[in-house]
Design an enzyme around this catalytic site. Sequence first.
Site, short mmCIF file in Angstrom:
data_model
loop_
_atom_site.label_atom_id
_atom_site.label_comp_id
_atom_site.label_asym_id
_atom_site.label_seq_id
_atom_site.Cartn_x
_atom_site.Cartn_y
_atom_site.Cartn_z
N GLY A 133 0.70 -1.05 0.01
CA GLY A 133 -0.08 0.06 -0.03
C GLY A 133 0.65 1.28 0.00
O GLY A 133 2.00 1.22 -0.35
N HIS A 186 4.47 2.08 -7.78
CA HIS A 186 3.63 1.35 -7.78
C HIS A 186 2.63 1.38 -9.03
O HIS A 186 2.05 0.25 -9.83
CB HIS A 186 2.67 1.40 -6.84
CG HIS A 186 3.25 0.94 -5.37
ND1 HIS A 186 3.75 2.14 -4.80
CD2 HIS A 186 4.09 0.16 -4.89
CE1 HIS A 186 4.11 1.71 -3.43
NE2 HIS A 186 4.46 0.46 -3.68
N GLN A 197 8.20 -8.95 7.82
CA GLN A 197 9.33 -8.51 7.07
C GLN A 197 9.79 -7.15 7.80
O GLN A 197 10.85 -6.56 7.29
CB GLN A 197 9.08 -8.29 5.60
CG GLN A 197 8.04 -7.04 5.02
CD GLN A 197 7.98 -7.08 3.66
OE1 GLN A 197 7.38 -7.90 3.20
NE2 GLN A 197 8.71 -6.21 3.01
N ASP A 217 13.85 -1.97 -5.69
CA ASP A 217 14.01 -2.97 -4.53
C ASP A 217 14.87 -4.24 -5.18
O ASP A 217 14.19 -5.18 -5.52
CB ASP A 217 12.69 -3.74 -3.96
CG ASP A 217 12.12 -2.48 -3.36
OD1 ASP A 217 12.53 -1.90 -2.15
OD2 ASP A 217 11.00 -2.15 -3.46
N GLN A 248 15.08 -7.73 -3.33
CA GLN A 248 13.95 -8.28 -3.33
C GLN A 248 13.58 -8.96 -4.53
O GLN A 248 13.16 -10.19 -4.69
CB GLN A 248 12.87 -7.30 -2.89
CG GLN A 248 11.28 -7.62 -3.23
CD GLN A 248 10.53 -6.86 -2.41
OE1 GLN A 248 10.36 -6.71 -1.22
NE2 GLN A 248 9.72 -6.25 -3.41
N SER A 305 7.72 4.58 -0.23
CA SER A 305 6.54 5.01 0.61
C SER A 305 7.02 5.63 1.79
O SER A 305 6.44 6.39 2.68
CB SER A 305 5.74 3.54 1.08
OG SER A 305 5.34 3.01 -0.32
N ARG A 306 8.37 5.53 1.86
CA ARG A 306 9.19 5.75 3.19
C ARG A 306 9.48 7.13 3.17
O ARG A 306 10.08 7.75 3.88
CB ARG A 306 10.26 4.92 3.68
CG ARG A 306 9.83 3.51 4.29
CD ARG A 306 10.95 2.69 4.78
NE ARG A 306 10.60 1.58 5.50
CZ ARG A 306 10.40 0.42 5.11
NH1 ARG A 306 10.61 0.18 3.80
NH2 ARG A 306 9.90 -0.59 5.98
O1 PAF Z 1 8.06 -4.39 -2.12
C1 PAF Z 1 7.01 -4.66 -1.07
O2 PAF Z 1 6.08 -3.63 -1.05
C2 PAF Z 1 6.87 -5.88 -0.26
O3 PAF Z 1 8.18 -6.10 0.02
C3 PAF Z 1 6.06 -7.02 -0.86
C4 PAF Z 1 6.79 -7.55 -2.12
C5 PAF Z 1 4.67 -6.60 -1.32
C6 PAF Z 1 5.92 -7.99 -0.05
O4 PAF Z 1 5.36 -7.54 1.09
#
Ligand code: PAF
Length: 281
Positions: free
Chosen positions: A31, A37, A61, A150, A153, A186-187
């Site tokens: 969110g 996004h 997380q 990210d 990730q 978002s931060r």
């Molecule tokens: O990138 C993110 O917002 C989060 O790490 C994810 C991939 C939605 C997992 O919670």
Amino acid sequence: MKIITRPAAMFKAVMAVKAKGKSVGFVPTMGALHEGHLSLIRRARKDNDIVVVSIFVNPAQFAPGEDLKKYPRPVSQDIALCRKAGVDFIFSPSPKDIYPEGFKTYVSVDGLDRVLCGKSRPGHFRGVATVVAKLLNIVWPDVIYLGQKDAQQAVIIKRMVEDLNFPASIRIMPTVREKSGLALSSRNVYLNIKEKEDALVLSKSLNLASLLIKGGLRDAGRLTKRIRELISKKKSAKVDYIAIVNADDLEPLNKIKGSCLIALAVRIGKTRLIDNVLVKI
Ligand code: PAF
């Protein structure tokens, strides 16, 4: 657009769509949606019949003492943005739906989760891999959309999808930046005006790195030093790491070659920010 909160209901809705031969694009998020996004959602909209966006601030997380409680949750704004972007389903479960009592199964992507951000955020990528594996088992997308911002990730999720035979492909979209160069996050809302200005040192140092590489610099140690020197000019900035690694497996590089990821994490005041650039030689 439908908003679904229960995993079983989401699974059923996706299965009904798939039974009609429709393709599903999936954008997992926590969110607090921003243009980054939205660029993923737009791409998913273009590529697929159906778009699912998950909104779930994943407790697994966040380490104790991190910002789980204060993480922004502008729910109605997120819903409006999804509706405007043509999303078909928002999946927005509660923590209890995802981690019911007695939950004990976690996914670790061995090794990749202990480097770069994993060093200062132990357990973070285990939480990410676990929730994404669960979301994939609920949504069964054809394509997952992730942001290059990210980078670690994305590498970890790619590895997991391959290792666990999830029948999905992954599309990584470029980092979206403010005009100033600041990578959207978002931060960023945690930053005051002065810190936001200081935070430009992240993208500036990555631009400098790209220029130096273009100019012929190949020694990773020397490049790291130049990046560190630039960042240390900002009093509010504290380097967590500067890494020069292979973009596919995150192995450190001494000489810049092939597909190279320059990634950094820097604290600006109390806010930890990350940014990176991909360089292909
Ligand atoms: O990138 C993110 O917002 C989060 O790490 C994810 C991939 C939605 C997992 O919670």
